[in-house]
Design a protein around this motif. Structure first.
Motif, PDB file in Angstrom:
ATOM      1  N   VAL A  24     -21.640 -11.707 -78.526  1.00 50.25           N
ATOM      2  CA  VAL A  24     -21.043 -11.890 -77.018  1.00 50.25           C
ATOM      3  C   VAL A  24     -21.339 -10.603 -76.176  1.00 50.25           C
ATOM      4  O   VAL A  24     -21.721 -10.675 -74.855  1.00 50.25           O
ATOM      5  CB  VAL A  24     -19.311 -11.963 -77.451  1.00 50.25           C
ATOM      6  N   SER A  27     -24.559 -10.889 -74.735  1.00 54.28           N
ATOM      7  CA  SER A  27     -24.953 -11.786 -73.791  1.00 54.28           C
ATOM      8  C   SER A  27     -24.784 -11.395 -72.129  1.00 54.28           C
ATOM      9  O   SER A  27     -24.317 -10.279 -71.910  1.00 54.28           O
ATOM     10  CB  SER A  27     -23.828 -12.889 -73.995  1.00 54.28           C
ATOM     11  N   SER A  28     -25.310 -12.318 -71.178  1.00 53.14           N
ATOM     12  CA  SER A  28     -25.508 -11.650 -69.689  1.00 53.14           C
ATOM     13  C   SER A  28     -24.266 -12.355 -69.099  1.00 53.14           C
ATOM     14  O   SER A  28     -24.165 -12.375 -67.817  1.00 53.14           O
ATOM     15  CB  SER A  28     -26.599 -12.498 -69.515  1.00 53.14           C
ATOM     16  N   VAL A  29     -23.378 -12.808 -69.813  1.00 53.88           N
ATOM     17  CA  VAL A  29     -22.054 -13.048 -68.981  1.00 53.88           C
ATOM     18  C   VAL A  29     -21.116 -11.899 -68.578  1.00 53.88           C
ATOM     19  O   VAL A  29     -21.632 -10.769 -68.952  1.00 53.88           O
ATOM     20  CB  VAL A  29     -21.020 -13.950 -69.866  1.00 53.88           C
ATOM     21  N   GLY A  30     -20.367 -12.086 -67.617  1.00 62.01           N
ATOM     22  CA  GLY A  30     -19.593 -11.028 -67.050  1.00 62.01           C
ATOM     23  C   GLY A  30     -18.603 -10.280 -67.905  1.00 62.01           C
ATOM     24  O   GLY A  30     -18.239 -10.837 -68.989  1.00 62.01           O
ATOM     25  N   THR A  31     -18.152  -9.198 -67.532  1.00 65.05           N
ATOM     26  CA  THR A  31     -17.275  -8.457 -68.366  1.00 65.05           C
ATOM     27  C   THR A  31     -15.909  -9.281 -68.630  1.00 65.05           C
ATOM     28  O   THR A  31     -15.597  -9.123 -69.742  1.00 65.05           O
ATOM     29  CB  THR A  31     -16.879  -7.290 -67.763  1.00 65.05           C
ATOM     30  N   ALA A  33     -15.648 -12.569 -68.719  1.00 67.14           N
ATOM     31  CA  ALA A  33     -15.680 -13.467 -70.162  1.00 67.14           C
ATOM     32  C   ALA A  33     -15.888 -12.728 -71.303  1.00 67.14           C
ATOM     33  O   ALA A  33     -15.575 -13.441 -72.368  1.00 67.14           O
ATOM     34  CB  ALA A  33     -16.936 -14.295 -69.467  1.00 67.14           C
ATOM     35  N   LYS A  34     -16.651 -11.764 -71.299  1.00 62.36           N
ATOM     36  CA  LYS A  34     -16.910 -11.092 -72.625  1.00 62.36           C
ATOM     37  C   LYS A  34     -15.493 -10.662 -73.215  1.00 62.36           C
ATOM     38  O   LYS A  34     -15.617 -10.888 -74.523  1.00 62.36           O
ATOM     39  CB  LYS A  34     -17.789  -9.726 -72.378  1.00 62.36           C
ATOM     40  N   TRP A  37     -13.973 -13.582 -74.693  1.00 62.77           N
ATOM     41  CA  TRP A  37     -14.425 -14.198 -75.801  1.00 62.77           C
ATOM     42  C   TRP A  37     -14.196 -13.428 -76.964  1.00 62.77           C
ATOM     43  O   TRP A  37     -13.911 -13.784 -78.121  1.00 62.77           O
ATOM     44  CB  TRP A  37     -15.837 -14.379 -75.384  1.00 62.77           C
ATOM     45  N   TRP A  52     -16.560 -20.452 -80.370  1.00 59.42           N
ATOM     46  CA  TRP A  52     -17.572 -19.481 -79.874  1.00 59.42           C
ATOM     47  C   TRP A  52     -18.991 -20.224 -80.372  1.00 59.42           C
ATOM     48  O   TRP A  52     -19.830 -20.348 -79.579  1.00 59.42           O
ATOM     49  CB  TRP A  52     -17.637 -18.315 -80.521  1.00 59.42           C
ATOM     50  N   PRO A  57     -21.042 -17.840 -75.205  1.00 56.31           N
ATOM     51  CA  PRO A  57     -22.123 -17.264 -74.667  1.00 56.31           C
ATOM     52  C   PRO A  57     -23.066 -16.680 -75.994  1.00 56.31           C
ATOM     53  O   PRO A  57     -22.608 -16.282 -76.779  1.00 56.31           O
ATOM     54  CB  PRO A  57     -21.864 -15.774 -73.855  1.00 56.31           C
TER      55      PRO A  57
END
Length: 63
Positions: A24, A27-31, A33-34, A37, A52, A57
């Motif tokens: 996680v 990954s390149s998702v936003g903070t 979203a991290k 998760w 997950w 992500p």
């Protein structure tokens, strides 16, 4: 015998949760979203790991 098996299963789930959390973070998702998760995986270790694996992500994996 039973407690040894339970300990082994718990250790495997813990290792998979750590692996999922690392992915996680990669990954390149936003903070936000991290954070969500990681909280899901940490608070619901088995269910969070399954969710997950299906919808989470992924880290930057090169084949």
């Amino acid at each position: 015998m039973g407690s040894t098996f339970n300990s082994l299963v718990a250790l495997i789930i813990f290792a998979l949760d750590i692996w999922a959390i690392i992915n996680v973070f990669k990954s390149s998702v936003g903070t936000g979203a991290k954070v969500l998760w990681v909280l899901l995986i940490a608070l619901l270790p088995v269910l969070g790991l399954i969710i997950w694996a299906i919808a989470g992500p992924r880290g930057n994996v090169k084949l």
